[in-house]
Design an enzyme around this catalytic site. Structure first.
Site, PDB file in Angstrom:
ATOM      1  N   HIS A 203      64.637  18.738  53.683  1.00  0.00           N
ATOM      2  CA  HIS A 203      64.930  17.563  54.502  1.00  0.00           C
ATOM      3  C   HIS A 203      65.597  16.439  53.721  1.00  0.00           C
ATOM      4  CE1 HIS A 203      60.808  16.195  53.174  1.00  0.00           C
ATOM      5  NE2 HIS A 203      61.405  15.016  53.174  1.00  0.00           N
ATOM      6  N   ASP A 236      60.836  24.177  53.738  1.00  0.00           N
ATOM      7  CA  ASP A 236      61.225  22.819  53.354  1.00  0.00           C
ATOM      8  C   ASP A 236      61.532  22.739  51.857  1.00  0.00           C
ATOM      9  OD1 ASP A 236      61.948  20.198  53.705  1.00  0.00           O
ATOM     10  OD2 ASP A 236      59.913  19.409  53.563  1.00  0.00           O
ATOM     11  N   SER A 318      59.961  12.312  48.526  1.00  0.00           N
ATOM     12  CA  SER A 318      60.157  13.709  48.916  1.00  0.00           C
ATOM     13  C   SER A 318      61.049  14.451  47.931  1.00  0.00           C
ATOM     14  CB  SER A 318      60.783  13.796  50.303  1.00  0.00           C
ATOM     15  OG  SER A 318      59.812  13.682  51.292  1.00  0.00           O
TER      16      SER A 318
END
Length: 475
Positions: A203, A236, A318
């Site tokens: 992402h 992910d 992230s």
């Protein structure tokens, strides 16, 4: 993290709410996820766990018919995501940092105001100090006591947080991804090998996958253009490669996430809210936490059996490494749960001590497949399971999507004797309380692994040994 693509939540297993991964782009409109299986391992509409859709804390509606197609249904818009690019209330998911507003009335104005206030306070304090000293000299003479200018050297041994950070920071990068339309955000990554491969979250780089712009900046300020080598939406995980990579890259040492224990110290590195090279500390709060997340774009969902940590993780963290006390990478920071809006002037949610990382043993396998083939490889049992909210297990659906069989003929589940209606309650020694939990556990394995499945049929428990099959790609 001023930019992670969080914003859409996928119903979690009852044991743990789903975690929406922050999205780099604007939050997806709230809508009910389409029915569909996750490959051949998920069937039906996404579960609506507490806070999964609508207002935070309100359970969503259950779905009906399973949907056969991959990708799995996108999670409904989370009212409490970490905000990603401006979602509503805070929620599950770490994100990557959206670019700060370019207006002069943004954060820069606040910093300038604080600086002026500091200068005024400093001037006032200095003035008062001079007056008091002067009065004191005129009355009783000086009583000033000189202090040592140096209190001694501070030892930063290799095992200390400072020592670990000093060694790891040079091998981390702040990633900026921008789509062809100019949208994007900021995340983190770390050096995987000397050839210039960087591991991060899918992402984080999603905006740059189709012709966008991607850069990676080291703590020294050196910036490199990069390209996406491969990305896996279900896991992910993504791998990018630096263009004209330097010859002195130092890959971070990978640890063994299977040997991590609750209570172990953790160190997280990232760019929360765009603040590059930030180091935070905590502990492993839990293992094997079922987490469902979305990139906030309304597309596919990700499932993981995550490491939970209370190290401060925010939008922008992230893709960054979660390290153990010796500096070994044990996970990739991927998602957070947060409680509401706000946070450093961005309107995004911040850390409340519930962060989730993809175990490095799984991420390493995925990264190696992406570097080798450019596509992810997923383990599967070859059966469609319901994604409805449940605490009783993962039920094999009665129908497959588009008329397909719910149990793949000749597939792993069929060979093991599993049938529609069977409720899977354990995979090896892991308790399975829902379809998303089963998917997350299956994906911690590799194709060809043998697992023992415990299931219920007609009120009786049975066991079967299943050799996991494989599926290549996200589509």
């Amino acid at each position: 993290m001023s930019t992670e693509n969080e914003g859409t939540a996928v119903p979690p297993a009852p044991s743990a709410p789903p975690v929406p991964v922050d999205a780099p782009a604007a939050p997806a409109p709230q809508a009910q996820a389409p029915q569909g299986p996750y490959g051949q391992d998920a069937q039906g509409q996404a579960p609506q766990g507490p806070g999964a859709s609508g207002d935070a804390g309100h359970p969503g509606a259950s779905s009906s018919a399973p949907d056969p197609s991959w990708p799995p249904p996108p999670p409904p818009t989370a009212p409490y995501g970490d905000g990603g690019s401006g979602s509503g209330a805070g929620g599950w998911g770490s994100s990557y940092q959206q670019p700060a507003p370019k207006s002069g009335r943004g954060r820069g104005g606040l910093v300038a105001a604080l600086l002026v206030a500091a200068l005024v306070a400093g001037g006032l304090g200095g003035g008062l100090g001079y007056v008091l000293a002067k009065d004191n000299d005129e009355s009783t003479g000086s009583t000033t006591v000189s202090a040592s200018a140096n209190g001694g050297d501070v030892k930063r041994d290799p095992g200390t947080t400072a020592g670990v950070a000093a060694k790891a920071l040079p091998s981390t990068v702040t990633i900026e991804a921008e789509s062809t339309s100019g949208e994007g955000g900021t995340g983190t990554g770390f050096v995987f090998d000397k050839q210039g491969h960087i591991v991060t979250n899918n992402h984080v780089v999603a905006d740059a996958v189709d012709g966008g712009k991607l850069t990676a900046t080291f703590p020294t300020g050196k910036k490199y253009d990069a390209e996406v080598v491969g990305h896996a939406q279900g896991y992910d995980v993504a791998v990018i490669k630096l263009k004209d990579a330097p010859s002195d890259l130092k890959p971070l040492t990978l640890g063994d996430s299977d040997k991590v224990a609750v209570g172990d110290s953790t160190i997280a590195i990232g760019a929360p809210f765009g603040l590059s090279d930030t180091v935070t500390t905590g502990i492993i709060s839990a293992k094997n936490r079922p987490v469902a997340s979305s990139d906030g774009s309304g597309s596919q969902a990700s499932y993981m059996s995550a490491l939970q940590t209370d190290a401060s993780i925010n939008p922008g963290n992230s893709g960054g490494p979660l390290l153990d006390a010796r500096g070994n990478v044990i996970g990739i920071n991927s998602a957070i749960q947060s409680t509401g809006n706000g946070g450093f002037g961005t309107g995004q949610s911040g850390s409340i001590g519930l962060g989730f990382a993809i175990p490095i043993n799984q991420a390493k396998y995925v990264a190696q497949e992406l570097i080798k083939n450019g596509k992810p490889v997923y383990a599967k049992i070859g059966a469609s399971v319901s994604l409805d909210d449940s605490s009783d297990g993962a039920q094999i659906t009665d129908q497959g999507a588009g008329g397909a069989a719910p149990v793949e003929p000749g597939g792993p589940a069929a060979k093991a004797g599993l049938k529609p209606g069977d409720v899977i309650i354990k995979l090896d020694d892991r308790v399975i309380d829902s379809g998303p939990t089963l998917i997350g556990e299956i994906w911690t394995h590799q194709p060809g692994d043998k697992v023992t499945i415990t299931y219920e049929r007609d009120g009786k428990q049975r066991t079967a040994e299943v050799t996991l099959g494989s599926r290549v790609g996200d589509n």
